[in-house]
Design an enzyme around this catalytic site. Structure first.
Site, PDB file in Angstrom:
ATOM      1  N   HIS A 274     -29.640  26.904  -3.601  1.00 56.70           N
ATOM      2  CA  HIS A 274     -30.829  27.703  -3.891  1.00 56.70           C
ATOM      3  C   HIS A 274     -32.039  26.793  -3.790  1.00 56.70           C
ATOM      4  O   HIS A 274     -32.209  25.876  -4.586  1.00 56.70           O
ATOM      5  CB  HIS A 274     -30.721  28.307  -5.300  1.00 56.70           C
TER       6      HIS A 274
ATOM      7  N   HIS B 172     -31.537  35.023 -16.564  1.00 56.43           N
ATOM      8  CA  HIS B 172     -32.787  34.815 -15.849  1.00 56.43           C
ATOM      9  C   HIS B 172     -33.863  34.467 -16.875  1.00 56.43           C
ATOM     10  O   HIS B 172     -33.597  33.791 -17.854  1.00 56.43           O
ATOM     11  CB  HIS B 172     -33.130  36.058 -15.024  1.00 56.43           C
TER      12      HIS B 172
ATOM     13  N   HIS C  49     -25.770  31.248 -18.107  1.00 57.97           N
ATOM     14  CA  HIS C  49     -26.740  31.705 -17.111  1.00 57.97           C
ATOM     15  C   HIS C  49     -27.372  33.022 -17.543  1.00 57.97           C
ATOM     16  O   HIS C  49     -26.687  33.982 -17.875  1.00 57.97           O
ATOM     17  CB  HIS C  49     -26.098  31.917 -15.750  1.00 57.97           C
TER      18      HIS C  49
ATOM     19  N   HIS D 177     -33.018  23.909  -6.426  1.00 52.12           N
ATOM     20  CA  HIS D 177     -32.974  24.454  -7.778  1.00 52.12           C
ATOM     21  C   HIS D 177     -31.556  24.376  -8.339  1.00 52.12           C
ATOM     22  O   HIS D 177     -31.329  23.896  -9.437  1.00 52.12           O
ATOM     23  CB  HIS D 177     -33.435  25.908  -7.784  1.00 52.12           C
ATOM     24  N   HIS D 178     -30.579  24.854  -7.611  1.00 53.29           N
ATOM     25  CA  HIS D 178     -29.191  24.686  -8.041  1.00 53.29           C
ATOM     26  C   HIS D 178     -28.257  24.809  -6.847  1.00 53.29           C
ATOM     27  O   HIS D 178     -28.635  25.311  -5.786  1.00 53.29           O
ATOM     28  CB  HIS D 178     -28.813  25.692  -9.136  1.00 53.29           C
TER      29      HIS D 178
ATOM     30  N   MET E 243     -29.361  38.674 -16.206  1.00 53.15           N
ATOM     31  CA  MET E 243     -27.929  38.412 -16.195  1.00 53.15           C
ATOM     32  C   MET E 243     -27.520  37.791 -17.512  1.00 53.15           C
ATOM     33  O   MET E 243     -28.342  37.176 -18.196  1.00 53.15           O
ATOM     34  CB  MET E 243     -27.541  37.490 -15.038  1.00 53.15           C
TER      35      MET E 243
ATOM     36  N   GLN F 236     -23.263  26.907  -1.733  1.00 51.64           N
ATOM     37  CA  GLN F 236     -24.460  27.736  -1.828  1.00 51.64           C
ATOM     38  C   GLN F 236     -25.578  26.893  -2.432  1.00 51.64           C
ATOM     39  O   GLN F 236     -25.411  26.311  -3.503  1.00 51.64           O
ATOM     40  CB  GLN F 236     -24.196  28.960  -2.717  1.00 51.64           C
TER      41      GLN F 236
END
Length: 784
Positions: A168, A240, A238, A103-104, A310, A166
């Site tokens: 996702h 949600h 960003h 996803h990212h 967020m 990181q």
């Protein structure tokens, strides 16, 4: 000869050993390679994590070590140490990932990763110390590019010594075959000192509350900038699932300059700042996130899970090396009142197609049916919806201006005091007897219009404030007012353009030759409209009924250039016109838009060059589009003509999102009816005036909206005390939110502000014939 060769060899070896600490790059990396973890054989390239690119450059491959996530919405982290001790600079990124599996990805720089394992669940955190986000990738989005001479500083005394990746994994259906994933990024690093150092500025709301069912909730963030100049080159947004649009601005002396604006439901990578923006001491950086609480039954707070929200706006910048700061944050709203003047575009959502929306947060195949339905319903909503409140344009029926005794109303404008200015034809009319076949005016014996043709009215009560233009014009047409309050008008009978001061009886400037139509630099043929650039003073004329061109003049009336041509048979091509009838200058985007009347479309061009930029065309425009007006901030207004026989499109007004071209609203009068609406003008508060050449009247329309704002409380700066909007170390959101009632700590324990855009699901769900001097092919268009 042998001695010479030996001497050259010695010199080469000496040179090689003193350059950059004069260690061979391969030897520098030996220590690192000896301690490299053994990775999966499926991870191509991972057996050579460090690749020498010359004496001073090298590539560092950062990949997941062959992982297979067990559940959707898994966040996995891994770290790689910087393979050199001395200072280096990251100058490029190359991603290795696919939306099918990832996803990212986010890449951080820090000094102490949260774990020493080969990889770990990011719930444990990314870094134990302050971390700086260096890179973001999302769903096959374009990779981040650093300008030449710009680099992220790492290593040495001040730069981070570890990179933490990181990843996702949103939907894990692609892992049904149990394959191992090696997604990651390759960095290009150099030891050559970079004159400009890159950094990250994070703007983040921390106490926004979104009431259930609320249509529009604004989260506003603003901080005064108190450091050395920085230059912005990329941005990232960003939120949600409830986020509709996120916009960031530099505010200087009350002027809002767009940094970037994007739907948070599109790939959340870094996008280039379209026009370079610099930020200086005491400027204000401002951002707004627009949310909708529709579909929710409880309040939504800022938090780390997918059921929370967020509001983040990231800015990638560079500064001179000697003043460089690698990371800054803003988490307050230092000036809530200034958001009354935020450009309208900040409240207009950016359309997102349903396929993209379904994959917004990685919850596609495994999403619950109820959440699938909810997201698809959002995707099918009208793209033209404005989330500012309940926005709709309706006639202001109490306005008495409808009863004014006017001639044919050809032009409208608003002066610097926002007064309404009307340009009308008094007792003159444009009919089939006005011109001969060569466009020469045939009614000169009538003399000029004896009435005042320019009327200045109070926009609230329609009282006459000022009048001028008596005995000057024969057949008025277009009207525009520059930033200094000068009137610019066109007369299609005289074939001229005039500049008039508000208190002057005689023109300040005349372009064209009276009563002589032509197509060279000194003549017009029934010019229709004028637009004046508020920045450069350049004058643009649409010419016209019998020419198909736009002409640019200098502020004092010298010819500069022209563009455009007559429409050829078949489909009209870009830059071709069939009566360029109305102009709207778009200063926000440095564009000039043209109502290409008989082609039923709007064409926009770059101001400086005349280069075609875009076309806006809708079936609902019908065959004719008469006039357009732009409101700084993002709204474009238009009026069309009556439908030809057999066509169904009604005559009406339109409100459009300029950025997307989509229709947001349409409007018609309640008193009387549109006959041939000829011009339109709108103000920033969405007040709209329409002048009709046949009905000989002017309507006023206004927006109807309920004032239900939910803006960020100015106390947010106090909540976070020591931050006060400026950068320092990272803020552990887990600790912060855990101590504030109503906020969930879950999903934040692994975060600092630099990485605060992770989310994690808790439950995995989620129209006549008045001007006929330019007869086109049948059916003949109406003139105006």
């Amino acid at each position: 000869m042998a001695g010479l060769v030996n001497n050259l060899l010695i010199l080469f070896l000496v040179f090689q050993n003193i350059c950059l600490g004069f260690r061979s790059p391969l030897s520098v990396f030996k220590r690192y390679k000896d301690t490299t973890r053994s990775l999966s054989s499926e991870c191509l390239g991972s057996d050579r994590p460090v690749i020498s690119l010359g004496l001073s450059d090298f590539a560092l491959d950062i990949r997941m070590p062959g992982v297979t996530p067990k559940q959707s919405d898994t966040y996995l982290c891994m770290s790689v140490p910087l393979p050199v001790d001395d200072e280096a600079y990251v100058v490029d990124f190359k991603p290795h990932a696919s939306m099918d599996t990832v996803h990212h990805m986010l890449l951080f720089g820090c000094n102490e990763p949260s774990s020493t394992e080969s990889y770990w669940d990011c719930d444990e955190g990314t870094c134990k110390d302050k971390s700086n986000i260096l890179y973001a990738w999302a769903r096959n989005a374009p990779p981040t590019r650093l300008p030449k001479g710009v680099g992220f500083r790492v290593g040495g005394e001040t730069g981070g010594r570890f990179f933490v990746l990181q990843v996702h994994y949103g939907d894990i259906s692609a892992f049904r075959d149990k394959h191992k994933d090696c997604s990651g990024v390759t960095l290009h690093l150099t030891h050559q000192k970079q004159p400009l150092i890159a950094g990250m500025y994070l703007m983040m709301s921390v106490n926004t509350v979104i009431p259930p069912g609320e249509k529009a909730v604004d989260a506003d963030i603003a901080c005064h900038y108190k450091r050395f100049p920085m230059h912005l080159f990329a941005y990232r947004v960003h939120t949600h699932r409830l986020g509709k649009v996120v916009s960031g601005y530099r505010v200087r002396n009350g002027q809002w300059t767009l940094i970037g604006r994007q739907s948070p439901q599109l790939p959340q990578a870094f996008y280039p700042v379209e026009h370079p923006v610099d930020v200086s001491y005491d400027d204000i950086l401002a951002a707004r996130c627009v949310f909708s609480g529709e579909g929710r039954t409880t309040e939504t707070h800022i938090g780390g899970t997918a059921n929370d929200e967020m509001c983040n706006f990231y800015i990638m910048y560079y500064m001179e090396a000697k003043h460089a700061v690698s990371y800054m944050t803003c988490t307050q709203n230092a000036n809530p009142e200034m958001f009354r003047n935020i450009p309208q575009e900040a409240n207009i959502p950016i359309p997102v197609n349903s396929d993209m929306l379904k994959m917004t947060h990685g919850h596609h195949e495994e999403m619950k049916d109820t959440d699938k339905s909810s997201l698809l319903q959002q995707a099918k909503k009208e793209e033209e919806e404005i989330l500012d409140q309940d926005f709709h344009i309706e006639e202001a029926v109490e306005w008495p201006g409808l009863d004014l005794k006017l001639g044919q109303v050809s032009g409208l404008a608003l002066d610097p005091e926002n007064n309404l200015v009307i340009f009308h034809r008094g007792d003159h009319v444009w009919d089939e007897n006005s011109f001969d076949s060569k466009f020469v005016y045939q009614q000169r014996g009538l003399g000029p219009i004896e009435q005042n043709t320019i009327l200045v009215l109070n926009p609230s009560n329609a009282k006459l404030l000022h009048a001028l233009g008596k005995s000057l014009f024969y057949l008025p047409h277009g009207l525009s007012i520059d930033k200094n309050g000068n009137y610019w008008v066109t007369d299609v009978a005289l074939h001229q353009v005039f500049k008039l001061g508000a208190g002057d009886k005689e023109p300040l400037l005349i372009l064209g030759v009276a009563l002589q139509p032509g197509s060279d630099k000194n003549h017009f043929c029934q010019p229709t409209d004028v637009a004046v650039d508020p920045v450069t003073g350049s004058v643009y004329v649409s010419d016209g009924y019998c020419n198909s061109r736009i002409i640019q003049f200098s502020p004092n009336g010298l010819y500069v250039m022209q563009w455009g041509e007559e429409t050829s048979s078949g489909k009209a091509r870009p830059g071709q016109f069939h009566i360029p009838h109305s102009l709207a200058l778009i200063p926000d985007f440095r564009q000039l838009c043209v109502a290409d009347r008989e082609n039923g479309r709007i064409q926009c061009f770059r101001l400086e060059t005349g280069e075609f930029m875009r076309e806006i065309k809708h079936k609902s425009f019908g065959r004719e589009l008469f006039a357009i007006s732009y409101v700084p901030g993002g709204l474009l207004f238009a009026v069309n003509g009556k439908p030809y026989p057999g066509q169904a499109e009604p005559v009406q007004g339109f409100v459009m999102n300029f950025s997307t071209g989509e229709i947001i609203d349409t409007f018609i009068p309640l008193r009387k009816s549109f006959e041939m609406p000829h011009d339109v003008v709108a103000s920033a508060d969405k007040t709209v005036f329409v002048g009709d050449v046949h009905a000989r009247t002017v309507w006023k329309f206004a927006s109807t909206e309920t004032d239900g704002e939910h803006k960020l409380d100015s106390s947010s700066g106090r909540i976070l005390g020591r931050l006060r909007g400026k950068g320092g170390g990272g803020l552990n959101l887990g600790n912060f939110f855990a101590s504030h009632k109503g906020y969930s700590r879950k999903g934040f324990d692994r975060l600092s502000t630099e990485g605060s855009d992770q989310e994690k699901d808790e439950d995995d769900g989620t129209d006549s014939e008045e001007e006929c001097s330019a007869p086109p092919p049948p059916p003949a268009p109406s003139s105006s």
